[in-house]
Design an enzyme around this catalytic site. Structure first.
Site, PDB file in Angstrom:
ATOM      1  N   LYS A 258     -25.307  -9.422  -5.628  1.00 52.26           N
ATOM      2  CA  LYS A 258     -25.492  -7.982  -5.802  1.00 52.26           C
ATOM      3  C   LYS A 258     -26.286  -7.408  -4.625  1.00 52.26           C
ATOM      4  CE  LYS A 258     -27.517  -4.933  -9.389  1.00 52.26           C
ATOM      5  NZ  LYS A 258     -28.132  -4.977 -10.733  1.00 52.26           N
TER       6      LYS A 258
ATOM      7  N   SER B  23     -25.836  -2.391 -14.158  1.00 53.50           N
ATOM      8  CA  SER B  23     -25.676  -2.058 -12.755  1.00 53.50           C
ATOM      9  C   SER B  23     -25.059  -3.177 -11.911  1.00 53.50           C
ATOM     10  CB  SER B  23     -27.029  -1.675 -12.155  1.00 53.50           C
ATOM     11  OG  SER B  23     -27.940  -2.754 -12.192  1.00 53.50           O
TER      12      SER B  23
ATOM     13  N   SER C 130     -28.539  -5.070 -17.204  1.00 55.94           N
ATOM     14  CA  SER C 130     -27.631  -4.897 -16.075  1.00 55.94           C
ATOM     15  C   SER C 130     -26.783  -6.112 -15.730  1.00 55.94           C
ATOM     16  CB  SER C 130     -28.413  -4.457 -14.828  1.00 55.94           C
ATOM     17  OG  SER C 130     -28.873  -3.138 -14.989  1.00 55.94           O
TER      18      SER C 130
END
Length: 464
Positions: free
Chosen positions: A80, A154, A178
């Site tokens: 990420k 996220s 997330s």
């Protein structure tokens, strides 16, 4: 390279690489081709490291040929875009000309030490605030199960890349669900490790956020958890827990969410899916009983840390004027209130641990929904005013964030598909020290559910 070998997870790929049945260069070349093929549709990556990843793969093949072994040696992996990777920007979903990171963060150092080939950095909403992955900086990341819907957030880019068979495994971070939310909405296993288990990265939001894996199989998520935690194969590992019977457990079935000030309505399809899983667990020999934690005003502990964490990123953003106005408002809250209340929030952590922890006097594990709704359509929250966005966001995702306050482990497991083919998930949750129990239980469920057998229509593994 055998057909679809890339659709194996890192456990199997590491075995194939060690026996020279496949090379890292072959695997990495195929991953990069899948990234290129799916970027126009799924749009999962912010940074693609074509030359660097192939160089890392070539070096991994040299080490393998020399007899070296490491848990992920030669395995392609995505991360990420919220952590520093040397030579790449860390934009964390924001627009602007970010500087290149001078050095790897501790998490990346750990992945490199395990031999992973990092093919790129995946999309995330602006500073990880929202359970959808879209924004002006990179566009819309789409769900491979239905490209008209979000993969969540996220860690949505990581989730979509794994679910879409673009990469075999990816790392995300979980600050309010997330990892677990996008895992739920893309039919993946997502592990939120216990606080303190994984070394912190550049900014982990005052202890509410932690890095962890998203994978199609429990054993693969467990292996990456072990790598991130720096555990060696001979240790008492999370991977080892996937190969052990969890024993007969008393499992609490919970549908109550913490108080937020917003009305929560659980979609009946998700309730039905979680109840079905409870039946599967009963069939596996566990006792499932109703059990509801007492959360109290745990949100008062969460908000100061989250807003102060956002404000902490302000100095890293080259041009704050490019930020979403809702981000600027949340940062202002962090400046005015959040940072002054962080100390108070940390001081009250023990109170909430005792309060919520009382439920575990009666049960070993909790089973509850991961989200209250299936994945929403893309752009459905794009232009909402701040208050309306918060209302809809909290109403859709009310179940995950209390475990970030507590710092305890949680695992999302796939709970099935709606009639429209949209994935939904359930959480296995426990108190401190139960991560291996949760993972062992997830692995046992997987023997019946066989999650990885289902392939989304919008995936590279499905041919397009």
């Amino acid at each position: 390279m055998g057909e679809h070998v890339l659709d194996s997870g890192p456990v199997r790929l590491a075995e194939l690489l060690a026996t020279r049945a496949v090379s890292s260069v072959e695997l990495t070349t195929e991953v990069l081709a899948r990234i290129e093929d799916t970027q126009p549709t799924l749009n999962t990556f912010r940074v693609i490291r074509t030359e660097a990843a192939l160089a890392e793969a070539k070096e991994a093949d040299r080490r393998l040929a020399a007899g070296e072994r490491a848990p992920l040696l030669g395995v392609p992996l995505a991360m990420k875009d919220d952590q520093d990777l040397a030579g790449e920007p860390t934009a964390f979903g924001c627009a602007g000309d970010f500087p290149l990171a001078a050095a790897d963060c501790e998490m990346v150092q750990t992945l490199r030490a395990a031999g992973a080939v990092i093919v790129g950095k995946t999309n995330t909403p602006e500073l990880g605030q929202w359970p959808f992955t879209e924004g002006p900086a990179f566009g819309v990341t789409r769900n491979p199960w239905h490209q008209g819907h979000t993969p969540g957030g996220s860690s949505g880019g990581s989730a979509a890349a794994v679910a879409g068979r673009v990469v075999p495994v990816a790392v995300g971070s979980d600050g309010a669900g997330s990892i677990r939310i996008p895992a739920s909405w893309t039919h993946l296993v997502g592990i939120k490790p216990e606080r303190g288990e994984i070394p912190p990265g550049a900014d982990m939001f005052y202890g509410i956020s932690i890095s962890g894996p998203l994978a199609r199989r429990t054993e693969d998520a467990a292996l990456v958890t072990d790598v991130l935690a720096g555990r060696l194969p001979g240790d008492d590992t999370t991977l080892g827990a996937t190969r052990r019977d969890p024993g007969r457990l008393r499992i609490g079935l919970s549908f109550r969410s913490a108080l937020t000030g917003y009305r929560v309505r659980l979609d009946p399809r998700i309730r039905q899916a979680v109840v079905r899983l409870a039946g599967v667990l009963t069939g596996l020999g566990h006792e499932v009983v109703p059990a509801e934690p007492t959360y109290g005003l745990i949100g008062l502990n969460f908000l100061p840390k989250s807003t102060a964490g956002l404000y902490g990123w302000l100095a890293k953003v080259p041009d704050p004027s490019l930020l979403d106005q809702r981000t600027r408002k949340n940062m202002a809250n962090g400046r005015r209130v959040g940072r002054y209340l962080v100390g108070f929030a940390k001081a009250t952590e023990g109170r909430y641990e005792r309060q919520v922890g009382r439920v575990f006097r009666d049960v070993d594990v909790l089973l509850m929904p991961t989200t209250a709704t299936p994945p929403p359509p893309v752009r459905s929250w794009a232009n909402l005013p701040d208050r309306e966005l918060n209302r809809i966001m909290v109403s859709a995702c009310p179940y995950a964030w209390p475990w970030n306050v507590l710092g305890w482990p949680g695992v999302n497991v796939p709970a099935g598909l709606t009639d429209e083919g949209l994935p939904v998930g359930a959480q296995l949750l426990g108190p401190a020290g139960t991560e291996r129990t949760l993972v062992s239980l997830a692995a046992q469920l997987e023997t019946v559910e066989k999650w990885a057998d289902l392939v989304p229509p919008g995936s590279a593994g499905a041919g397009g």
